[in-house]
Design a protein around this motif. Structure first.
Motif, PDB file in Angstrom:
ATOM      1  N   GLU A   8       5.227   2.783 -16.039  1.00 32.00           N
ATOM      2  CA  GLU A   8       4.031   2.198 -16.631  1.00 32.00           C
ATOM      3  C   GLU A   8       2.837   2.498 -15.734  1.00 32.00           C
ATOM      4  O   GLU A   8       2.913   2.336 -14.521  1.00 32.00           O
ATOM      5  N   THR A   9       1.735   2.936 -16.329  1.00 33.25           N
ATOM      6  CA  THR A   9       0.512   3.165 -15.573  1.00 33.25           C
ATOM      7  C   THR A   9      -0.282   1.865 -15.567  1.00 33.25           C
ATOM      8  O   THR A   9      -0.516   1.269 -16.623  1.00 33.25           O
ATOM      9  N   VAL A  10      -0.668   1.429 -14.361  1.00 34.04           N
ATOM     10  CA  VAL A  10      -1.411   0.177 -14.195  1.00 34.04           C
ATOM     11  C   VAL A  10      -2.602   0.419 -13.289  1.00 34.04           C
ATOM     12  O   VAL A  10      -2.675   1.439 -12.602  1.00 34.04           O
ATOM     13  N   ASP A  11      -3.546  -0.530 -13.279  1.00 35.61           N
ATOM     14  CA  ASP A  11      -4.652  -0.402 -12.333  1.00 35.61           C
ATOM     15  C   ASP A  11      -4.217  -0.951 -10.969  1.00 35.61           C
ATOM     16  O   ASP A  11      -3.164  -1.585 -10.847  1.00 35.61           O
ATOM     17  N   ILE A  12      -5.011  -0.685  -9.953  1.00 42.90           N
ATOM     18  CA  ILE A  12      -4.620  -1.027  -8.584  1.00 42.90           C
ATOM     19  C   ILE A  12      -4.412  -2.531  -8.385  1.00 42.90           C
ATOM     20  O   ILE A  12      -3.374  -2.933  -7.851  1.00 42.90           O
ATOM     21  N   PRO A  13      -5.339  -3.414  -8.812  1.00 36.58           N
ATOM     22  CA  PRO A  13      -5.095  -4.843  -8.609  1.00 36.58           C
ATOM     23  C   PRO A  13      -3.827  -5.347  -9.313  1.00 36.58           C
ATOM     24  O   PRO A  13      -3.098  -6.183  -8.779  1.00 36.58           O
ATOM     25  N   THR A  64     -11.021   5.871  -2.476  1.00 30.59           N
ATOM     26  CA  THR A  64     -10.636   4.488  -2.744  1.00 30.59           C
ATOM     27  C   THR A  64      -9.568   4.031  -1.756  1.00 30.59           C
ATOM     28  O   THR A  64      -8.598   4.743  -1.507  1.00 30.59           O
ATOM     29  N   GLU A  65      -9.754   2.837  -1.216  1.00 33.44           N
ATOM     30  CA  GLU A  65      -8.788   2.264  -0.287  1.00 33.44           C
ATOM     31  C   GLU A  65      -7.866   1.318  -1.049  1.00 33.44           C
ATOM     32  O   GLU A  65      -8.316   0.540  -1.878  1.00 33.44           O
ATOM     33  N   ILE A  66      -6.573   1.418  -0.762  1.00 34.90           N
ATOM     34  CA  ILE A  66      -5.606   0.500  -1.352  1.00 34.90           C
ATOM     35  C   ILE A  66      -5.035  -0.380  -0.237  1.00 34.90           C
ATOM     36  O   ILE A  66      -5.116  -0.031   0.938  1.00 34.90           O
ATOM     37  N   ILE A  67      -4.460  -1.500  -0.611  1.00 36.38           N
ATOM     38  CA  ILE A  67      -3.904  -2.435   0.363  1.00 36.38           C
ATOM     39  C   ILE A  67      -2.390  -2.253   0.413  1.00 36.38           C
ATOM     40  O   ILE A  67      -1.738  -2.026  -0.603  1.00 36.38           O
ATOM     41  N   THR A  68      -1.841  -2.379   1.595  1.00 33.11           N
ATOM     42  CA  THR A  68      -0.410  -2.234   1.802  1.00 33.11           C
ATOM     43  C   THR A  68       0.402  -3.274   1.031  1.00 33.11           C
ATOM     44  O   THR A  68      -0.096  -4.362   0.746  1.00 33.11           O
ATOM     45  N   PHE A  79       6.667   4.735   3.716  1.00 32.20           N
ATOM     46  CA  PHE A  79       6.070   5.476   2.603  1.00 32.20           C
ATOM     47  C   PHE A  79       4.545   5.515   2.727  1.00 32.20           C
ATOM     48  O   PHE A  79       3.909   6.532   2.500  1.00 32.20           O
ATOM     49  N   GLU A  80       3.948   4.374   3.077  1.00 28.80           N
ATOM     50  CA  GLU A  80       2.489   4.283   3.159  1.00 28.80           C
ATOM     51  C   GLU A  80       1.937   5.104   4.323  1.00 28.80           C
ATOM     52  O   GLU A  80       0.899   5.750   4.184  1.00 28.80           O
ATOM     53  N   ASN A  81       2.621   5.110   5.450  1.00 30.06           N
ATOM     54  CA  ASN A  81       2.200   5.959   6.566  1.00 30.06           C
ATOM     55  C   ASN A  81       2.282   7.433   6.170  1.00 30.06           C
ATOM     56  O   ASN A  81       1.407   8.224   6.513  1.00 30.06           O
ATOM     57  N   GLU A  82       3.316   7.784   5.427  1.00 29.92           N
ATOM     58  CA  GLU A  82       3.473   9.160   4.963  1.00 29.92           C
ATOM     59  C   GLU A  82       2.347   9.554   4.006  1.00 29.92           C
ATOM     60  O   GLU A  82       1.739  10.618   4.144  1.00 29.92           O
ATOM     61  N   LYS A  90      -6.014   6.297   1.593  1.00 33.86           N
ATOM     62  CA  LYS A  90      -6.516   5.254   2.486  1.00 33.86           C
ATOM     63  C   LYS A  90      -5.764   3.958   2.199  1.00 33.86           C
ATOM     64  O   LYS A  90      -5.966   3.337   1.167  1.00 33.86           O
ATOM     65  N   VAL A  91      -4.886   3.583   3.135  1.00 27.90           N
ATOM     66  CA  VAL A  91      -4.072   2.382   2.979  1.00 27.90           C
ATOM     67  C   VAL A  91      -4.482   1.389   4.053  1.00 27.90           C
ATOM     68  O   VAL A  91      -4.405   1.682   5.240  1.00 27.90           O
ATOM     69  N   LYS A  92      -4.910   0.218   3.616  1.00 28.02           N
ATOM     70  CA  LYS A  92      -5.406  -0.810   4.524  1.00 28.02           C
ATOM     71  C   LYS A  92      -4.286  -1.753   4.951  1.00 28.02           C
ATOM     72  O   LYS A  92      -3.504  -2.193   4.125  1.00 28.02           O
TER      73      LYS A  92
END
Length: 131
Positions: A8-13, A64-68, A79-82, A90-92
């Motif tokens: 399923e495709t969803v938005d980030i929040p 765009t920055e995403i949150i871990t 996965f996020e570091n990779e 950009k992972v916060k």
């Protein structure tokens, strides 16, 4: 292949809400996969529970920055570091954040695809007419 497979495709929040709900429901994080496109990345988060395998895709523009999600799925930090190191995602607040030292690579974010300048194609006839 099981019939209990979804994507399923969803938005980030919405993704963060879903991942937290899945964690509380006992799902495990199976994988996070990034794919680079010009100007954005597609990231698929996969969770599993018994024989149920669910996938959630987000589209992340380059800036765009995403949150871990490593706060509730600790294995997500690998996965996020990779993604951060190879694709420039950009992972916060990754915990722990290896600060681009997970791999020994010569080029920063080698799979990142920047937006290229628009190129105007001129037909040979138009070029001759302009002269």
């Amino acid at each position: 292949m099981s019939e209990n497979y979804t994507i399923e495709t969803v938005d980030i929040p919405t993704l963060y809400k879903i991942m937290l709900e899945k964690h509380r429901a006992g799902f495990r994080l199976a994988q996070i996969c990034a794919t680079a496109f010009e100007g954005y990345n597609e990231i698929i988060y996969s969770v599993a529970y018994d024989y149920t395998f669910e996938n959630y895709k987000i589209i992340v523009p380059i800036d765009t920055e995403i949150i871990t999600i490593s706060d509730f799925f600790p294995s997500a930090m690998l996965f996020e570091n990779e993604m951060k190191e190879l694709y420039g995602v950009k992972v916060k607040a990754i915990n722990p954040d290896y600060n681009n030292k997970l791999y020994r690579i010569a080029k920063k974010a080698p799979f990142k695809k920047e937006v290229k300048e628009a190129v105007k194609v001129i037909k040979k006839e138009e070029e001759e007419a302009a002269e």
